[in-house]
Motif scaffolding. Structure first.
Motif, short mmCIF file in Angstrom:
data_model
loop_
_atom_site.label_atom_id
_atom_site.label_comp_id
_atom_site.label_asym_id
_atom_site.label_seq_id
_atom_site.Cartn_x
_atom_site.Cartn_y
_atom_site.Cartn_z
N SER A 125 0.85 -1.31 0.00
CA SER A 125 -0.05 0.00 0.06
C SER A 125 0.88 1.22 0.00
CB SER A 125 -0.89 0.04 0.97
OG SER A 125 0.12 0.36 2.46
N GLY A 126 0.12 2.36 -0.04
CA GLY A 126 0.88 3.66 -0.22
C GLY A 126 1.26 4.08 1.40
N ASN A 130 5.36 4.86 2.26
CA ASN A 130 5.77 6.02 3.05
C ASN A 130 6.09 5.82 4.41
OD1 ASN A 130 5.04 7.94 0.98
ND2 ASN A 130 2.87 8.00 1.41
N TYR A 153 -1.63 14.51 2.57
CA TYR A 153 -2.41 13.14 3.12
C TYR A 153 -1.05 12.33 2.71
CZ TYR A 153 -4.71 8.79 4.06
OH TYR A 153 -5.02 7.63 4.42
N HIS A 154 -0.74 11.50 3.71
CA HIS A 154 0.37 10.40 3.34
C HIS A 154 0.00 9.00 3.96
CE1 HIS A 154 3.05 13.22 1.64
NE2 HIS A 154 2.70 14.23 2.64
N GLY A 155 -1.11 8.68 4.22
CA GLY A 155 -1.55 7.50 4.65
C GLY A 155 -2.18 7.17 6.23
N VAL A 231 -5.70 13.84 -1.84
CA VAL A 231 -6.84 13.89 -0.80
C VAL A 231 -7.19 15.46 -0.25
CG1 VAL A 231 -7.72 13.37 1.63
CG2 VAL A 231 -6.23 11.60 0.34
N ASP A 259 5.92 11.91 -2.81
CA ASP A 259 4.88 10.87 -2.58
C ASP A 259 4.01 10.92 -3.96
OD1 ASP A 259 2.32 9.56 -2.24
OD2 ASP A 259 2.18 10.18 -0.26
N GLN A 262 -0.58 9.25 -5.88
CA GLN A 262 -1.50 9.72 -6.69
C GLN A 262 -1.17 10.06 -8.27
OE1 GLN A 262 -4.97 11.65 -5.61
NE2 GLN A 262 -5.16 10.59 -3.42
N1 PMP Z 1 -0.12 9.06 -0.14
C1 PMP Z 1 -1.07 9.58 -0.92
C2 PMP Z 1 -0.59 10.84 -1.77
C3 PMP Z 1 -2.24 9.16 -1.13
O1 PMP Z 1 -3.27 9.61 -1.76
C4 PMP Z 1 -2.80 7.79 -0.35
C5 PMP Z 1 -4.02 7.16 -0.40
N2 PMP Z 1 -5.19 7.94 -0.53
C6 PMP Z 1 -1.54 7.20 0.29
C7 PMP Z 1 -0.43 7.95 0.46
C8 PMP Z 1 -2.03 6.19 1.20
O2 PMP Z 1 -2.27 4.91 0.43
P1 PMP Z 1 -3.04 3.64 0.70
O3 PMP Z 1 -4.39 3.91 1.18
O4 PMP Z 1 -2.69 2.61 -0.18
O5 PMP Z 1 -2.22 3.13 2.06
#
Ligand code: PMP
Length: 459
Positions: A125-126, A130, A153-155, A231, A259, A262
């Motif tokens: 996952s993102g 991060n 937004y980073h997670g 986000v 990051d 997106q």
């Molecule tokens: N970074 C960014 C820029 C995001 O938009 C998102 C998810 N919306 C995330 C990290 C987190 O990713 P995940 O939901 O796959 O954990």
């Protein structure tokens, strides 16, 4: 009373058959897991850029599972690649053994990254990507201080919530890193928003210097930044902002982490990575979403000295597994072979022009911004800039009623987010614009009516 597990179990099952899925969802899933729409939908089949719900309604999908179905649905090349892996019988091996698809995918991403001798680590996952970026940069720099941007937004895990600058997504103040937030990401409501591009960049660079001098001990680990805040409402800073930031960061060896969860894979149209618009190569990039076209895969690509700096073992059991990497290799090949980046740029321009036309007609639209197929429409109360989450909610419902799925976001939940699969056609752009035009007209009239009753708006 005699305990009869089988009977209780059977009765429970029978009851659930009668209960609407939404009630069952609410009973067993967390209250904070938001669902779109007053009448939430279940998507049961899909093809191209269209999805169909359990009641047989078909929608043109302009949110693509939150920018994740980058190519769209039911793509033969991707399904075949996954099927071939399934047919081999190997769903999982763990990273204790060589995974050919993982190595091949890492080679492709390392080459695409522009980072010299780059190395890649895969996650699911993102958020995990991060978290790994934070682990690496804090270890590499032997510092627990991190810079992030307001409205980021980073997670959803502890470290990543700690660097998320948005009250709506910050469930906890606990954080393994000490974070300082800088200006720059969200220009529309920035105190520097009225300035020219060059002056805005200068003001943000001055702010970064001041934050470093007043809130840190100087030896900061990294800055983590989304080239376009996702986000946060698809907020686009002027090109060159991160170049100005990087020059300051370089003075004390602070790493820049982009990051790209997106903005990666060509979605911004003009470039393959969002950070490319700023003329800088970051020290690390994190990614997820679009790479899997729906399969769970994320990861990061980094300078080799940074990637290799850990002195303890680290492993992701599922990260870069055979199924995910088989699919992701096919996705990446498809994006490159079909030049979806160029299509994102072309269709993005058409969509953006149509939205700017709508903005001229409807005062409820405060701002239209974005790049490629990542376009935000910020809705406001007529006559000013007060955020209008109510109008955004209305647009969401009105577009759905007309067969279009769109996203929502922003610090005030008042931004409509448009991010369709990158295989989008011209006809589909026009179809979406027609629907958006009608939906925004309804929201505009409704906002006007409320505005007359409550001149202050609802905040
Ligand atoms: N970074 C960014 C820029 C995001 O938009 C998102 C998810 N919306 C995330 C990290 C987190 O990713 P995940 O939901 O796959 O954990």
């Amino acid at each position: 009373m005699v305990w009869t597990p089988a009977t209780d179990h059977t009765r429970g099952m029978a009851d659930t058959q009668q209960t609407p899925l939404i009630d069952r969802h609410r009973a067993v899933l967390p209250s904070w897991l938001a669902l779109y729409y007053a009448d939430p939908i279940e998507l049961v089949s899909a093809e191209g850029r269209h999805v169909t719900d359990a009641e047989g309604n078909t929608y043109l999908d302009f949110f693509a599972g939150i920018l994740t179905n980058a190519i769209g649905y039911d793509v033969a090349e991707i399904s075949d690649a996954i099927r071939r892996q399934l047919d081999s019988g190997v769903l999982h091996t763990s990273t204790l053994y060589l995974i050919r698809g993982q190595v091949e995918l890492a080679e492709k991403i390392a080459k695409l990254s522009g980072i010299r001798d780059a190395k890649v680590f895969f996650t699911n996952s993102g958020t995990e990507a991060n978290e790994t970026a934070l682990m690496l940069s804090t270890q590499f720099r032997r510092s627990n201080q991190v810079l992030a941007l307001r409205n980021s937004y980073h997670g959803r895990a502890f470290g990543t919530v700690g660097i998320t600058g948005n009250r709506g997504w910050s469930a906890s103040s606990l954080s393994p890193v000490k974070v300082s937030y800088v200006h720059g990401g969200y220009r529309y409501r920035s105190p520097f928003g009225h300035l020219s591009d060059a002056d805005y960049i200068q003001a943000c660079a001055d702010d970064l210097r001041e934050v470093l001098n007043t809130t840190t001990s100087g030896d900061v680990a990294c800055m983590v930044a989304e080239p376009i805040q996702g986000v946060g409402g698809f907020c686009v800073p002027p090109d060159g902002l991160y170049k100005a930031f990087k020059e300051i960061l370089d003075e004390s060896g602070i790493l820049l982490v982009s990051d790209e969860v997106q903005t990666g894979w060509g979605r911004t149209g003009e470039h393959f990575w969002g950070m490319d618009a700023h003329g800088v190569t970051p020290d690390m990039m994190t990614f997820a979403k679009g790479l899997g076209n729906g399969l769970a895969i994320g990861g990061l690509v980094a300078r080799p000295d940074v990637m290799d700096c850990l002195t303890a073992n680290s492993i992701s059991t599922f990260g870069g597994n055979p199924i995910a990497t088989a699919g992701a290799n096919a996705v990446l090949d498809y994006i490159l072979d079909n030049d979806l980046q160029a299509n994102a740029e072309k269709q993005g321009i058409r969509l953006s022009e149509g939205l700017h036309d709508l903005a001229h007609r409807h005062p409820v639209i405060g701002d239209v911004r974005g790049k490629g197929l990542m376009i935000g429409v910020e809705l406001v109360e007529p006559g000013g800039k007060d955020p209008s989450p109510r109008a955004a909610l209305r647009v969401l419902e009105e577009t759905k009623a007309r067969g279009l799925l769109v996203g929502k976001g922003g610090l005030y939940n008042n931004v409509i987010r448009l991010a369709p699969p990158m295989t989008l056609t011209e006809t589909e752009v026009d179809e979406a614009l027609d629907v958006l035009g009608e939906a925004i007209a309804v929201a505009d009239r409704a906002a006007d009516a409320v505005f007359e009753q409550h001149p202050g708006g609802e905040g």
